[in-house]
Design an enzyme around this catalytic site. Structure first.
Site, PDB file in Angstrom:
ATOM      1  N   ASP A  54       0.841  -1.193   0.000  1.00  0.00           N
ATOM      2  CA  ASP A  54       0.000   0.000   0.000  1.00  0.00           C
ATOM      3  C   ASP A  54       0.878   1.246   0.000  1.00  0.00           C
ATOM      4  O   ASP A  54       1.883   1.302   0.712  1.00  0.00           O
ATOM      5  CB  ASP A  54      -0.913  -0.017   1.234  1.00  0.00           C
ATOM      6  CG  ASP A  54      -2.062   0.966   1.119  1.00  0.00           C
ATOM      7  OD1 ASP A  54      -1.812   2.183   1.121  1.00  0.00           O
ATOM      8  OD2 ASP A  54      -3.219   0.511   1.041  1.00  0.00           O
ATOM      9  N   ILE A  55       0.505   2.259  -0.789  1.00  0.00           N
ATOM     10  CA  ILE A  55       1.306   3.494  -0.841  1.00  0.00           C
ATOM     11  C   ILE A  55       1.081   4.386   0.375  1.00  0.00           C
ATOM     12  O   ILE A  55       1.853   5.307   0.614  1.00  0.00           O
ATOM     13  CB  ILE A  55       1.056   4.297  -2.141  1.00  0.00           C
ATOM     14  CG1 ILE A  55      -0.404   4.742  -2.242  1.00  0.00           C
ATOM     15  CG2 ILE A  55       1.480   3.485  -3.355  1.00  0.00           C
ATOM     16  CD1 ILE A  55      -0.664   5.738  -3.347  1.00  0.00           C
TER      17      ILE A  55
ATOM     18  N   ASN B 260     -13.671  -3.612   1.732  1.00  0.00           N
ATOM     19  CA  ASN B 260     -14.774  -2.669   1.886  1.00  0.00           C
ATOM     20  C   ASN B 260     -15.655  -2.737   0.641  1.00  0.00           C
ATOM     21  O   ASN B 260     -15.158  -2.974  -0.463  1.00  0.00           O
ATOM     22  CB  ASN B 260     -14.252  -1.239   2.048  1.00  0.00           C
ATOM     23  CG  ASN B 260     -13.311  -1.099   3.221  1.00  0.00           C
ATOM     24  OD1 ASN B 260     -13.615  -1.512   4.326  1.00  0.00           O
ATOM     25  ND2 ASN B 260     -12.142  -0.532   2.977  1.00  0.00           N
TER      26      ASN B 260
ATOM     27  N   GLY C  28     -15.970   2.781   3.070  1.00  0.00           N
ATOM     28  CA  GLY C  28     -14.589   3.215   2.892  1.00  0.00           C
ATOM     29  C   GLY C  28     -13.913   2.724   1.628  1.00  0.00           C
ATOM     30  O   GLY C  28     -12.708   2.881   1.471  1.00  0.00           O
ATOM     31  N   GLN C  29     -14.672   2.138   0.701  1.00  0.00           N
ATOM     32  CA  GLN C  29     -14.064   1.682  -0.546  1.00  0.00           C
ATOM     33  C   GLN C  29     -13.759   2.895  -1.423  1.00  0.00           C
ATOM     34  O   GLN C  29     -14.655   3.608  -1.856  1.00  0.00           O
ATOM     35  CB  GLN C  29     -14.984   0.710  -1.294  1.00  0.00           C
ATOM     36  CG  GLN C  29     -14.342   0.131  -2.537  1.00  0.00           C
ATOM     37  CD  GLN C  29     -15.249  -0.814  -3.310  1.00  0.00           C
ATOM     38  OE1 GLN C  29     -16.463  -0.815  -3.130  1.00  0.00           O
ATOM     39  NE2 GLN C  29     -14.652  -1.608  -4.170  1.00  0.00           N
ATOM     40  N   SER C  30     -12.474   3.132  -1.681  1.00  0.00           N
ATOM     41  CA  SER C  30     -12.091   4.282  -2.499  1.00  0.00           C
ATOM     42  C   SER C  30     -11.729   3.903  -3.932  1.00  0.00           C
ATOM     43  O   SER C  30     -11.728   4.754  -4.812  1.00  0.00           O
ATOM     44  CB  SER C  30     -10.925   5.036  -1.848  1.00  0.00           C
ATOM     45  OG  SER C  30      -9.814   4.186  -1.708  1.00  0.00           O
TER      46      SER C  30
ATOM     47  N   HIS D  31     -10.534  -5.728  -3.602  1.00  0.00           N
ATOM     48  CA  HIS D  31      -9.178  -5.813  -3.065  1.00  0.00           C
ATOM     49  C   HIS D  31      -9.238  -6.118  -1.578  1.00  0.00           C
ATOM     50  O   HIS D  31     -10.200  -5.793  -0.896  1.00  0.00           O
ATOM     51  CB  HIS D  31      -8.368  -4.546  -3.332  1.00  0.00           C
ATOM     52  CG  HIS D  31      -8.960  -3.282  -2.792  1.00  0.00           C
ATOM     53  ND1 HIS D  31     -10.056  -2.650  -3.357  1.00  0.00           N
ATOM     54  CD2 HIS D  31      -8.593  -2.519  -1.735  1.00  0.00           C
ATOM     55  CE1 HIS D  31     -10.331  -1.552  -2.672  1.00  0.00           C
ATOM     56  NE2 HIS D  31      -9.468  -1.453  -1.671  1.00  0.00           N
TER      57      HIS D  31
ATOM     58  N   HIS E  52      -7.052  -5.700   1.911  1.00  0.00           N
ATOM     59  CA  HIS E  52      -5.950  -5.106   2.658  1.00  0.00           C
ATOM     60  C   HIS E  52      -5.463  -6.145   3.654  1.00  0.00           C
ATOM     61  O   HIS E  52      -6.272  -6.742   4.372  1.00  0.00           O
ATOM     62  CB  HIS E  52      -6.424  -3.886   3.476  1.00  0.00           C
ATOM     63  CG  HIS E  52      -6.870  -2.737   2.649  1.00  0.00           C
ATOM     64  ND1 HIS E  52      -6.043  -1.691   2.347  1.00  0.00           N
ATOM     65  CD2 HIS E  52      -8.069  -2.460   2.071  1.00  0.00           C
ATOM     66  CE1 HIS E  52      -6.708  -0.810   1.620  1.00  0.00           C
ATOM     67  NE2 HIS E  52      -7.946  -1.255   1.434  1.00  0.00           N
TER      68      HIS E  52
END
Length: 112
Positions: A30-31, A85, A91-93, A98, A100
């Site tokens: 993750d960035i 999410n 909170g799914q952006s 995917h 986490h």
């Protein structure tokens, strides 16, 4: 999906710090990590999120969890949290399924 950020990462159009890749999945760090170890596992096939899992595509979820377990062992993680999410309020952006994977610190509950 041509405008999907994670599809572009999976296709190699956008660089990522890869942890694992095969013909079905990509795992990358993750960035903006929320834990000392924080990586994402995504299917290369575009699925918008958990709410779009069907009998036809659900095998990728089992395969993702098998891969997560193997990667966690390879990284020496004694415990970890897996989060996905579905939808903006959750909170799914990025609208691409995917997972986490977070480890390396105490996780609180409830998470949000």
């Amino acid at each position: 999906m041509s405008d999907c950020l994670f599809c572009k990462i999976a296709a190699g159009e956008i660089p990522s710090k890869k942890l694992y890749e095969d013909d079905r999945l990509l795992a990358f760090y993750d960035i903006d990590p929320k834990a000392p170890t924080h990586f994402l596992v995504i299917p290369k096939e575009h699925i918008s999120g958990a709410g779009e899992i069907t009998a036809e595509n659900s095998s990728i979820v089992a395969y993702a969890f098998e891969t997560i377990a193997r990667l966690a062992k390879e990284l020496g993680l004694s415990s970890f949290r897996v989060v996905t999410n579905w939808g903006e309020q959750a909170g799914q952006s990025v609208p691409h399924l995917h997972f986490h994977v977070l480890a390396g610190r105490d996780m609180t509950w409830p998470p949000g």
